[in-house]
Design a protein around this motif. Sequence first.
Motif, mmCIF file in Angstrom:
data_model
loop_
_atom_site.group_PDB
_atom_site.id
_atom_site.type_symbol
_atom_site.label_atom_id
_atom_site.label_comp_id
_atom_site.label_asym_id
_atom_site.label_seq_id
_atom_site.Cartn_x
_atom_site.Cartn_y
_atom_site.Cartn_z
ATOM 1 N N ALA A 23 41.476 30.514 32.549
ATOM 2 C CA ALA A 23 40.472 31.432 31.997
ATOM 3 C C ALA A 23 39.884 30.886 30.693
ATOM 4 C CB ALA A 23 41.090 32.808 31.756
ATOM 5 N N ILE A 26 37.659 27.785 31.417
ATOM 6 C CA ILE A 26 36.354 28.187 31.947
ATOM 7 C C ILE A 26 35.492 28.746 30.820
ATOM 8 C CG2 ILE A 26 35.178 29.853 33.447
ATOM 9 C CD1 ILE A 26 37.580 29.447 35.401
ATOM 10 N N ILE A 34 29.629 33.090 35.624
ATOM 11 C CA ILE A 34 30.888 32.506 36.094
ATOM 12 C C ILE A 34 31.993 32.758 35.078
ATOM 13 C CG2 ILE A 34 32.069 30.337 36.607
ATOM 14 C CD1 ILE A 34 29.486 29.370 37.889
ATOM 15 N N GLU A 35 31.687 32.593 33.826
ATOM 16 C CA GLU A 35 32.663 32.851 32.767
ATOM 17 C C GLU A 35 33.137 34.302 32.812
ATOM 18 O OE1 GLU A 35 32.735 33.348 27.928
ATOM 19 O OE2 GLU A 35 30.962 32.550 28.905
ATOM 20 N N TYR A 37 32.856 36.651 35.353
ATOM 21 C CA TYR A 37 33.509 37.071 36.595
ATOM 22 C C TYR A 37 34.887 36.432 36.752
ATOM 23 C CZ TYR A 37 28.669 38.386 37.616
ATOM 24 O OH TYR A 37 27.402 38.900 37.557
ATOM 25 N N SER A 38 34.979 35.151 36.410
ATOM 26 C CA SER A 38 36.283 34.495 36.527
ATOM 27 C C SER A 38 37.270 35.104 35.539
ATOM 28 C CB SER A 38 36.150 32.993 36.307
ATOM 29 O OG SER A 38 35.742 32.714 34.984
ATOM 30 N N LEU A 42 40.750 36.464 36.845
ATOM 31 C CA LEU A 42 41.974 35.850 36.331
ATOM 32 C C LEU A 42 42.810 36.844 35.526
ATOM 33 C CD1 LEU A 42 40.537 32.341 35.495
ATOM 34 C CD2 LEU A 42 42.261 32.868 37.226
ATOM 35 N N TRP A 108 35.385 42.837 40.251
ATOM 36 C CA TRP A 108 36.012 41.515 40.237
ATOM 37 C C TRP A 108 37.528 41.544 40.086
ATOM 38 C CZ3 TRP A 108 34.396 36.866 41.713
ATOM 39 C CH2 TRP A 108 33.047 36.737 42.000
ATOM 40 N N GLY A 112 40.665 38.928 41.988
ATOM 41 C CA GLY A 112 41.770 38.181 41.401
ATOM 42 C C GLY A 112 43.126 38.534 41.971
#
Length: 138
Positions: A23, A26, A34-35, A37-38, A42, A108, A112
């Motif tokens: 995390a 990223i 992307i930052e 949502y990931s 995560l 989201w 994960g």
Amino acid sequence: MSLAARWTRLLMVVSAAGFACAAYAIRASMDGPIEQYSGAALSAAIVYTIVIFIWPPISPLHAGSAAIAYCWFIEFAQLTPIPAALSQRSWLARQLLGAQFDLIDVAWYPVGAIPLVAAQWFLRARKRSQTNPTPAAP
């Protein structure tokens, strides 16, 4: 505590650290959706590993449900001023509570947790089939 529970807990600590490192990597190298949502996905993965660490024999479905419910609770708590106020005072509080509500994060969190539920379910089924082989047909 059984040896299996100890190994499970060690694996969960390593997994949580790996998810946190991913995390932050990223976040440091990317910008945009992307930052964001990931980070949500995560975060749910980290909470999943914490649930398994606390109670190793929990079923994958219950662990995933608990992780998602906790993430949703924290996200909806951001509709109040409390997490934002705490986040202004502490970096750790910001990491744990966030600062503002984002409906996209709600979607989201399952992204994960669900792959981890599936992986744990698969591994448990595989372990069961290896310890209880089916008898050969006559």
